[in-house]
Motif scaffolding. Structure first.
Motif, PDB file in Angstrom:
ATOM      1  N   GLU A   1       0.829  -1.199   0.000  1.00 46.71           N
ATOM      2  CA  GLU A   1       0.000   0.000   0.000  1.00 46.71           C
ATOM      3  C   GLU A   1       0.867   1.254   0.000  1.00 46.71           C
ATOM      4  OE1 GLU A   1      -3.242   0.252  -0.308  1.00 46.71           O
ATOM      5  OE2 GLU A   1      -3.473  -1.928  -0.417  1.00 46.71           O
ATOM      6  N   ALA A   2       0.370   2.298  -0.667  1.00 46.94           N
ATOM      7  CA  ALA A   2       1.152   3.525  -0.870  1.00 46.94           C
ATOM      8  C   ALA A   2       1.634   4.130   0.438  1.00 46.94           C
ATOM      9  CB  ALA A   2       0.339   4.539  -1.665  1.00 46.94           C
ATOM     10  N   ASP A   3       0.768   4.221   1.438  1.00 47.35           N
ATOM     11  CA  ASP A   3       1.152   4.859   2.700  1.00 47.35           C
ATOM     12  C   ASP A   3       2.293   4.114   3.384  1.00 47.35           C
ATOM     13  OD1 ASP A   3      -0.793   6.732   2.278  1.00 47.35           O
ATOM     14  OD2 ASP A   3      -2.209   5.918   3.753  1.00 47.35           O
ATOM     15  N   GLU A   4       2.237   2.796   3.359  1.00 44.29           N
ATOM     16  CA  GLU A   4       3.266   1.993   4.019  1.00 44.29           C
ATOM     17  C   GLU A   4       4.617   2.138   3.339  1.00 44.29           C
ATOM     18  OE1 GLU A   4       4.204  -2.627   5.417  1.00 44.29           O
ATOM     19  OE2 GLU A   4       2.385  -2.166   4.262  1.00 44.29           O
TER      20      GLU A   4
ATOM     21  N   GLU B   1       5.604   4.537   1.230  1.00 43.43           N
ATOM     22  CA  GLU B   1       6.105   5.917   1.258  1.00 43.43           C
ATOM     23  C   GLU B   1       6.757   6.231   2.597  1.00 43.43           C
ATOM     24  OE1 GLU B   1       2.789   8.314   0.132  1.00 43.43           O
ATOM     25  OE2 GLU B   1       2.803   7.608  -1.950  1.00 43.43           O
ATOM     26  N   ALA B   2       6.190   5.731   3.697  1.00 42.40           N
ATOM     27  CA  ALA B   2       6.795   5.930   5.015  1.00 42.40           C
ATOM     28  C   ALA B   2       8.158   5.243   5.092  1.00 42.40           C
ATOM     29  CB  ALA B   2       5.866   5.402   6.104  1.00 42.40           C
ATOM     30  N   TYR B   3       8.248   4.039   4.515  1.00 37.59           N
ATOM     31  CA  TYR B   3       9.514   3.308   4.517  1.00 37.59           C
ATOM     32  C   TYR B   3      10.555   4.035   3.672  1.00 37.59           C
ATOM     33  CZ  TYR B   3      12.876  -0.475   4.181  1.00 37.59           C
ATOM     34  OH  TYR B   3      14.036  -1.219   4.257  1.00 37.59           O
ATOM     35  N   PHE B   4      10.159   4.471   2.484  1.00 43.25           N
ATOM     36  CA  PHE B   4      11.091   5.186   1.609  1.00 43.25           C
ATOM     37  C   PHE B   4      11.625   6.443   2.294  1.00 43.25           C
ATOM     38  CE2 PHE B   4       8.655   3.514  -2.367  1.00 43.25           C
ATOM     39  CZ  PHE B   4       9.197   2.262  -2.160  1.00 43.25           C
ATOM     40  N   ASP B   5      10.746   7.183   2.928  1.00 43.02           N
ATOM     41  CA  ASP B   5      11.151   8.417   3.602  1.00 43.02           C
ATOM     42  C   ASP B   5      12.141   8.121   4.727  1.00 43.02           C
ATOM     43  OD1 ASP B   5      10.761  11.373   4.083  1.00 43.02           O
ATOM     44  OD2 ASP B   5      10.104  10.593   6.027  1.00 43.02           O
ATOM     45  N   ALA B   6      11.892   7.066   5.494  1.00 46.79           N
ATOM     46  CA  ALA B   6      12.758   6.725   6.619  1.00 46.79           C
ATOM     47  C   ALA B   6      14.132   6.249   6.160  1.00 46.79           C
ATOM     48  CB  ALA B   6      12.098   5.643   7.472  1.00 46.79           C
ATOM     49  N   HIS B   7      14.222   5.754   4.929  1.00 49.22           N
ATOM     50  CA  HIS B   7      15.486   5.214   4.428  1.00 49.22           C
ATOM     51  C   HIS B   7      16.088   6.091   3.322  1.00 49.22           C
ATOM     52  CE1 HIS B   7      13.775   1.758   6.532  1.00 49.22           C
ATOM     53  NE2 HIS B   7      15.019   1.329   6.643  1.00 49.22           N
TER      54      HIS B   7
ATOM     55  N   TRP C   1       8.345  -7.945  -0.225  1.00 47.08           N
ATOM     56  CA  TRP C   1       7.949  -6.836  -1.090  1.00 47.08           C
ATOM     57  C   TRP C   1       8.463  -7.118  -2.500  1.00 47.08           C
ATOM     58  CZ3 TRP C   1       8.509  -1.423   1.668  1.00 47.08           C
ATOM     59  CH2 TRP C   1       7.647  -1.396   2.775  1.00 47.08           C
ATOM     60  N   GLN C   2       7.581  -6.998  -3.457  1.00 50.55           N
ATOM     61  CA  GLN C   2       7.905  -7.375  -4.825  1.00 50.55           C
ATOM     62  C   GLN C   2       8.417  -6.185  -5.636  1.00 50.55           C
ATOM     63  OE1 GLN C   2       4.433  -9.343  -6.449  1.00 50.55           O
ATOM     64  NE2 GLN C   2       4.335 -10.812  -4.754  1.00 50.55           N
ATOM     65  N   ILE C   3       9.150  -6.505  -6.707  1.00 48.91           N
ATOM     66  CA  ILE C   3       9.667  -5.463  -7.592  1.00 48.91           C
ATOM     67  C   ILE C   3       9.237  -5.751  -9.027  1.00 48.91           C
ATOM     68  CG2 ILE C   3      11.645  -4.977  -6.109  1.00 48.91           C
ATOM     69  CD1 ILE C   3      13.399  -6.497  -8.105  1.00 48.91           C
TER      70      ILE C   3
END
Length: 313
Positions: free
Chosen positions: A63-66, A68-74, A256-258
């Motif tokens: 999901e987008a929210d999950e 996006e939060a991970y991307f921001d933290a890393h 998580w898939q790519i």
């Protein structure tokens, strides 16, 4: 997934490079190699450079929210993320084996890549001294170093890849077996194989490239993807290729898939299995897309894993 990804990124990674606001840029070329001993073998990690892919192409089942939060933290930018290109030379004392060939010079979609030959020269390794080139798979960031002049690039080397991967890209029905984004690079790969002729040597999973270098079937990223287990004396090195393509997401969230996995569900299963093996067997690992030199260990941590890079010596 945004429509932008389903379009021309589709042309096998040919997205224009866009400098990020926080990107300091490459102001000076480094030596581009890192050498270490593995038992009686000598190993050289060789930098081909760096390129970028759209951030929307990763975590496609989240999901987008999950995400996006991970991307921001890393510190993963919302538009694109960078990937290193770490080829590897294994010198057994009798033979020199190059694993993957990078992107190759002069690609407008990867202006900071294509440094392989210069990096090899910096390490004192002539292209003509390579006896075998092993391709983990045939995506353009792994086979690209052969594209410009396949017969002359590594003139004394045979090219080894899995028989499944060769059939995937070189069979009469190749286009029907590939995802849509990969088909634009198909004529280029087929030209490489046609030019090299009987220098192309397919191999089965579980077979030895030569004594001390064993092929592991790690399908998922592509149908014929292989990794390598290198052993000399009591020491072992796992050369992963692309099943584990990022030191954050692939380790923390292997499910998580790519977009770039041909079979995304199988890719996720292969990723976790390879991480489990690396951690439980305490293997030294070399990752193709990790921050240079991409050498370290996998540590089990809660439900995921953690990358522990080697100390530079």
């Amino acid at each position: 997934m945004k429509a932008a990804i389903a379009g021309p990124v589709v042309a096998a990674f040919k997205n224009p490079h866009t400098a990020l606001a926080a990107d300091p840029g490459m102001t000076k070329a480094s030596l581009g190699y890192y050498q270490f001993a593995l038992g009686e073998f000598h190993v050289t990690a060789v930098c081909d450079g760096v390129f970028s892919l759209p951030t929307d192409s990763i975590a496609t089942n989240v999901e987008a929210d999950e995400k996006e939060a991970y991307f921001d933290a890393h510190y993963i930018a919302p538009d694109e993320f960078k990937l290193q290109l770490n080829t590897l030379v294994v010198d057994t004392g009798q033979k020199r084996i190059l694993v993957d060939t990078g992107i190759g010079p002069g690609k407008d979609w990867a202006p900071r890549a294509g440094r392989l030959v210069k990096s090899l020269e910096g390490a004192g390794i002539e292209a003509s001294s390579i006896d075998t080139v092993v391709l983990t798979h045939c995506h353009p960031d792994h086979v690209g170093g052969l594209e410009a002049d396949p017969a002359k690039q590594f003139p004394n080397a045979n090219i080894v890849l899995s028989e499944t991967e060769l059939d995937l890209w070189n069979g009469p029905d190749a286009a029907s077996k590939l995802p849509e984004w990969a088909t634009p690079n198909l004529p280029v790969v087929q030209k490489v194989f046609s030019t090299l002729g009987d220098r192309v040597q397919p191999i089965k999973g579980g077979a030895d490239v030569m004594t001390g270098i064993t092929v592991l079937d790690t399908a998922g990223h592509t149908q014929g993807h292989i990794s390598l287990l290198v052993a000399s004396g009591r020491e072992q090195l796992l050369i992963t290729g692309d099943p584990i393509a990022n030191i954050h997401i692939a380790f923390d969230k292997p499910e998580w898939q790519i977009m770039w996995d041909h079979d995304r569900e199988k890719g996720a299963k292969t990723r976790r299995a390879l991480l489990e093996r690396a951690a439980s067997d305490r293997l030294l690992v070399c990752g193709y897309h990790y921050p240079f030199p991409g050498v370290g260990h996998v540590v089990k941590e809660e439900k995921g894993f953690r990358w522990l890079p080697t100390d530079w010596v």
